[in-house]
Write a protein that holds these residues in place. Structure first.
Motif, PDB file in Angstrom:
ATOM      1  N   GLY A 177     -12.900   3.975  -1.888  1.00 43.99           N
ATOM      2  CA  GLY A 177     -11.673   3.179  -1.801  1.00 43.99           C
ATOM      3  C   GLY A 177     -11.819   1.975  -0.886  1.00 43.99           C
ATOM      4  O   GLY A 177     -11.303   0.894  -1.178  1.00 43.99           O
ATOM      5  N   ARG A 178     -12.545   2.142   0.222  1.00 43.32           N
ATOM      6  CA  ARG A 178     -12.771   1.005   1.131  1.00 43.32           C
ATOM      7  C   ARG A 178     -13.575  -0.077   0.421  1.00 43.32           C
ATOM      8  O   ARG A 178     -13.244  -1.269   0.488  1.00 43.32           O
ATOM      9  CB  ARG A 178     -13.474   1.471   2.408  1.00 43.32           C
ATOM     10  N   PHE A 180      -3.297   4.222  -4.119  1.00 46.85           N
ATOM     11  CA  PHE A 180      -4.558   4.966  -4.102  1.00 46.85           C
ATOM     12  C   PHE A 180      -4.363   6.450  -3.859  1.00 46.85           C
ATOM     13  O   PHE A 180      -5.261   7.230  -4.078  1.00 46.85           O
ATOM     14  CB  PHE A 180      -5.491   4.391  -3.050  1.00 46.85           C
ATOM     15  N   ILE A 234      -8.469  -1.802   5.386  1.00 47.21           N
ATOM     16  CA  ILE A 234      -7.843  -3.042   4.904  1.00 47.21           C
ATOM     17  C   ILE A 234      -7.239  -3.818   6.073  1.00 47.21           C
ATOM     18  O   ILE A 234      -7.308  -5.053   6.115  1.00 47.21           O
ATOM     19  CB  ILE A 234      -6.782  -2.728   3.824  1.00 47.21           C
ATOM     20  N   ILE A 252      -9.678  -7.389  -3.064  1.00 45.70           N
ATOM     21  CA  ILE A 252      -9.058  -8.405  -2.203  1.00 45.70           C
ATOM     22  C   ILE A 252      -9.866  -9.680  -2.238  1.00 45.70           C
ATOM     23  O   ILE A 252      -9.355 -10.768  -2.325  1.00 45.70           O
ATOM     24  CB  ILE A 252      -8.906  -7.867  -0.755  1.00 45.70           C
ATOM     25  N   ILE A 309      -8.421   4.307   4.162  1.00 46.52           N
ATOM     26  CA  ILE A 309      -8.606   3.066   3.398  1.00 46.52           C
ATOM     27  C   ILE A 309      -7.686   1.980   3.946  1.00 46.52           C
ATOM     28  O   ILE A 309      -8.095   0.836   4.140  1.00 46.52           O
ATOM     29  CB  ILE A 309      -8.342   3.293   1.895  1.00 46.52           C
ATOM     30  N   SER A 311     -11.444  -1.744  -2.307  1.00 44.79           N
ATOM     31  CA  SER A 311     -10.428  -2.618  -1.700  1.00 44.79           C
ATOM     32  C   SER A 311     -11.028  -3.969  -1.343  1.00 44.79           C
ATOM     33  O   SER A 311     -10.424  -5.013  -1.614  1.00 44.79           O
ATOM     34  CB  SER A 311      -9.845  -1.972  -0.439  1.00 44.79           C
ATOM     35  N   GLU A 312     -12.199  -3.949  -0.742  1.00 44.91           N
ATOM     36  CA  GLU A 312     -12.855  -5.218  -0.404  1.00 44.91           C
ATOM     37  C   GLU A 312     -13.117  -6.055  -1.649  1.00 44.91           C
ATOM     38  O   GLU A 312     -12.883  -7.262  -1.644  1.00 44.91           O
ATOM     39  CB  GLU A 312     -14.184  -4.945   0.313  1.00 44.91           C
ATOM     40  N   PHE A 323      -1.490  -1.268  -4.191  1.00 44.32           N
ATOM     41  CA  PHE A 323      -2.526  -0.243  -4.167  1.00 44.32           C
ATOM     42  C   PHE A 323      -1.825   1.105  -4.087  1.00 44.32           C
ATOM     43  O   PHE A 323      -1.222   1.429  -3.076  1.00 44.32           O
ATOM     44  CB  PHE A 323      -3.443  -0.381  -2.953  1.00 44.32           C
ATOM     45  N   PHE A 377       0.868  -1.182   0.000  1.00 45.85           N
ATOM     46  CA  PHE A 377       0.000   0.000   0.000  1.00 45.85           C
ATOM     47  C   PHE A 377       0.896   1.220   0.000  1.00 45.85           C
ATOM     48  O   PHE A 377       1.749   1.367   0.876  1.00 45.85           O
ATOM     49  CB  PHE A 377      -0.900  -0.021   1.239  1.00 45.85           C
TER      50      PHE A 377
END
Length: 171
Positions: free
Chosen positions: A163-164, A80, A20, A171, A16, A167-168, A78, A6
Motif C-alpha cells: 500500500g505504501r 484501502f 502518505i 500520488i 499507509i 500510494s507513492e 483511498f 483516506f
C-alpha cells in the motif's frame, strides 16, 4: 493541489496513511483533505495529534459516508481498508481506489485472505482497482504479488508495504 481523502479502519492501513503524511511533507502538490474512520475507532487520538481533519462515521449509514467524502471536495479517495460499501453516488463521481488482497476477480468479497488460505493458496496478489457500484469490481490499475504465508500480522505488514508503494505511485 490534489486533495486526497483516506478512509480506513485497520492498523495496516493506518501505517499507509502515516507514510502518505511523510510524503506530503516533501511533496507540496497534494494534501490529505480528510481522514474518515468509523465511530469509536482507536485511531482518533493519534489522528487528532497529527492535526488531520478527521470525520467519524457510522459505516453502515451510506448517507453519512457519502456526506463525509463529499465534504472534502477531494480529487481522490483511498479506501484501502474499508469493509463496507462506498455509496454509488460517491464512486460514480470520485476516483475511489481500493486495495484488495486477492487476484481479482478471484476471492472478491469478505475474508479474501482467509478464504485463499483455506483453499491452500499462499501466493496471491493485491489488486488495486477503481471502485464501481459492484462489490470488488472495477478497472484494475495494478496487481502486486503477496505471500500469504505466516501469521495474519505478517500478511498485514506485507499489505501495508504494498500500500505504501502503491500510494507513492498513484500520488
Amino acid at each position: 493541489m490534489k486533495k486526497i481523502t483516506f478512509i480506513y479502519y485497520r492498523k495496516w492501513a493506518h501505517n499507509i496513511l502515516l507514510h502518505i503524511i511523510e510524503l506530503q511533507k516533501n511533496n507540496k502538490d497534494f494534501e490529505i483533505a480528510n481522514v474518515i474512520i468509523p465511530m469509536n475507532s482507536g485511531f482518533l487520538k493519534a489522528l487528532l495529534e497529527l492535526k488531520l481533519n478527521v470525520i467519524q462515521v457510522n459505516p453502515l449509514n451510506s448517507d453519512q459516508v457519502a456526506k463525509a467524502i463529499f465534504q472534502s471536495d477531494s480529487d481522490l479517495v483511498f479506501a484501502f481498508s474499508w469493509s463496507w460499501r462506498i455509496p454509488s453516488s460517491v464512486v460514480s463521481q470520485k476516483i475511489c481506489l481500493c486495495l484488495h488482497p486477492s487476484d481479482l476477480p478471484s476471492y472478491a468479497g469478505g475474508s479474501p485472505i482467509q478464504n485463499q488460505v483455506f483453499d491452500g493458496l499462499f501466493d496471491s496478489k493485491v489488486s488495486v482497482f477503481r471502485m464501481t457500484n459492484k462489490l470488488d469490481y472495477g478497472p484494475i490499475y495494478m496487481k502486486c504479488a503477496i505471500s500469504l504465508f505466516g501469521g495474519i500480522e505478517e500478511v498485514f505488514e506485507r499489505m501495508a508495504s504494498i500500500g505504501r508503494s502503491i500510494s507513492e505511485q498513484v500520488i
